[in-house]
Structures are given as C-alpha cells and as structure tokens.
Scaffold this motif. Structure first.
Motif, mmCIF file in Angstrom:
data_model
loop_
_atom_site.group_PDB
_atom_site.id
_atom_site.type_symbol
_atom_site.label_atom_id
_atom_site.label_comp_id
_atom_site.label_asym_id
_atom_site.label_seq_id
_atom_site.Cartn_x
_atom_site.Cartn_y
_atom_site.Cartn_z
ATOM 1 N N SER A 1 0.835 -1.210 0.000
ATOM 2 C CA SER A 1 0.000 0.000 0.000
ATOM 3 C C SER A 1 0.863 1.251 0.000
ATOM 4 N N GLN B 1 2.546 1.653 -3.397
ATOM 5 C CA GLN B 1 1.589 2.050 -4.430
ATOM 6 C C GLN B 1 1.270 3.546 -4.362
ATOM 7 N N GLU B 2 1.244 4.080 -3.155
ATOM 8 C CA GLU B 2 0.941 5.492 -2.980
ATOM 9 C C GLU B 2 2.105 6.393 -3.385
ATOM 10 N N ALA B 3 3.331 5.895 -3.240
ATOM 11 C CA ALA B 3 4.500 6.753 -3.394
ATOM 12 C C ALA B 3 5.255 6.567 -4.712
ATOM 13 N N GLY C 1 -2.394 -3.670 -2.740
ATOM 14 C CA GLY C 1 -1.684 -2.839 -3.704
ATOM 15 C C GLY C 1 -0.705 -3.543 -4.618
ATOM 16 N N ARG D 1 -9.959 -2.504 -3.622
ATOM 17 C CA ARG D 1 -8.939 -1.456 -3.746
ATOM 18 C C ARG D 1 -9.441 -0.233 -4.508
#
Length: 215
Positions: A151, A154-156, A179, A214
């Motif tokens: 996760s 996936q965000e960064a 993610g 997701r």
C-alpha cells in the motif's frame, strides 16, 4: 488510474519431465490471465535450464506472456528471454541492463525493504519484488513482508511491485487489495489439489475481488 493486478507464475524448482510440465503450463495459462512466467530452476545445470527455456518459451510467448529467467542475465540474454529476475546477491541491476539491453524486463528482489526497492526503481528496474508474505516451501525466505508495504509503495512510487512468497488461492485477495501489481505464485498453482488450471482460475477470481476492494 484503474488499479491492476495480474498473476505471475513461477515454475517449480525442478522439472523432471519437460513435455508433461509443458502441457500442464499450457492448460494453466489457458485457464486465466497470466502476465509472465519465471523459469526458476535453482541449482540446475545450465544445459537443463536452456532445455527448459527451449520447450517452455514458445508456450508462454504464444499466450502473450513474458518469459523471465531467474538469476542469470547472461544466460537470459543468450536464450533470448524477455527478461530476468535478479536477487540482491546476483548481478547488479546496472550490469544486468547492459547485458540484457534496454528493452528487457528486469525485476529485483527487495525482500521487506522499501529502501532497496527505491534504489532499484531509481536505477531503472521494471518491477520490484517484496516478500515473503507467507511461509513458503519453495525457497528459504529470510524476510517476512507485511501487506502494508504494498500500500505504501503504491501510494508513493510508479514502478510496479510484485508480491511473492507463499501466495495461494486463500490469501491472494488480500495482497491484490493491498496494492500488489502482480502476484508471483509457484506451489500455490502447481500443488493445488484441483490442479494448476483450477488454481489459475481461482486466483484470478480472488484478484478481481481484491481489486474491487482497492478501487
């Protein structure tokens, strides 16, 4: 962007009958979406690995998936594989890229370390692999990763991430939801009680459920 997660098959560490395994692989790939197949024959002679690529690559590529060789960029390049997967103790990524060329797919094992993954991504890795997420009999996993790492990644970051280690039908959904861009599965497919094709169908169904969570 719509989230995506696909199945990444890994061969058993030994294949005693290539013709029989080839038929099993074909049936598994015909049962559902498979993005890539890593030919991972640990500690096998180079001639056996080459023979396996010779038999399996046409099966894999004819179904639109990538042929990834484990550990050995020089052999991967010689056998015209689509890519190579290297561990932290294998040939460095920059050198592997020189050997494989600019268009090859190169993935890097990053265990449970975002730092290693960021270094690999910045150096041009096509994907980073985190794991092991669950106990596995396929290899001696020295690290245990938590789904949260997927996760956060996936965000960064934009470089795709692969989840690996002990993944089965029963736990695939959570990693897709967390993610993962790809789920790398070996024994969870080949040792499935209902056979590899049933495993691929079921894992793809679980991935779809995870992606729905997701989204």
């Amino acid at each position: 962007m719509t989230p995506s997660c696909r199945l990444y098959l890994i061969t058993p560490p030994r294949i005693d009958d290539l013709a029989t395994f080839g038929r099993s692989l074909a049936a598994a790939m015909d049962a559902g979406d498979v993005a890539a197949v890593q030919i991972r024959l640990k500690d096998q002679p180079e001639a056996e690995v080459a023979a396996a690529v010779d038999v399996l690559a046409p099966i894999i590529q004819s179904r639109g998936a990538a042929v990834i060789l484990n550990d050995d960029p020089v052999l991967a390049a010689r056998l015209k594989c689509d890519g190579v997967h290297v561990g932290q103790d294998d040939m460095p990524l920059a050198q592997a890229r020189k050997v494989m060329g600019p268009d090859a797919m190169i993935g890097v094992t990053c265990h449970d370390s975002r730092h290693l993954a960021m270094e690999a991504a910045e150096a041009g890795a096509d994907y980073v692999a985190f794991g092991a997420f669950f106990p596995t009999t396929t290899k001696d996993a020295s690290t245990r990763a938590e789904p949260e790492i997927l996760s956060i990644w996936q965000e960064a970051m934009e470089t795709p991430c692969v989840a690996i280690g002990g993944i089965t039908v029963e736990n695939a959904r959570g990693l897709a939801a967390a993610g993962a861009d790809f789920l790398a599965v070996s024994a969870g497919v080949w040792a499935h009680p209902e056979g590899p094709a049933a495993a691929v169908r079921s894992i793809n169904a679980e991935i779809a459920l995870g992606l729905a969570e997701r989204a």
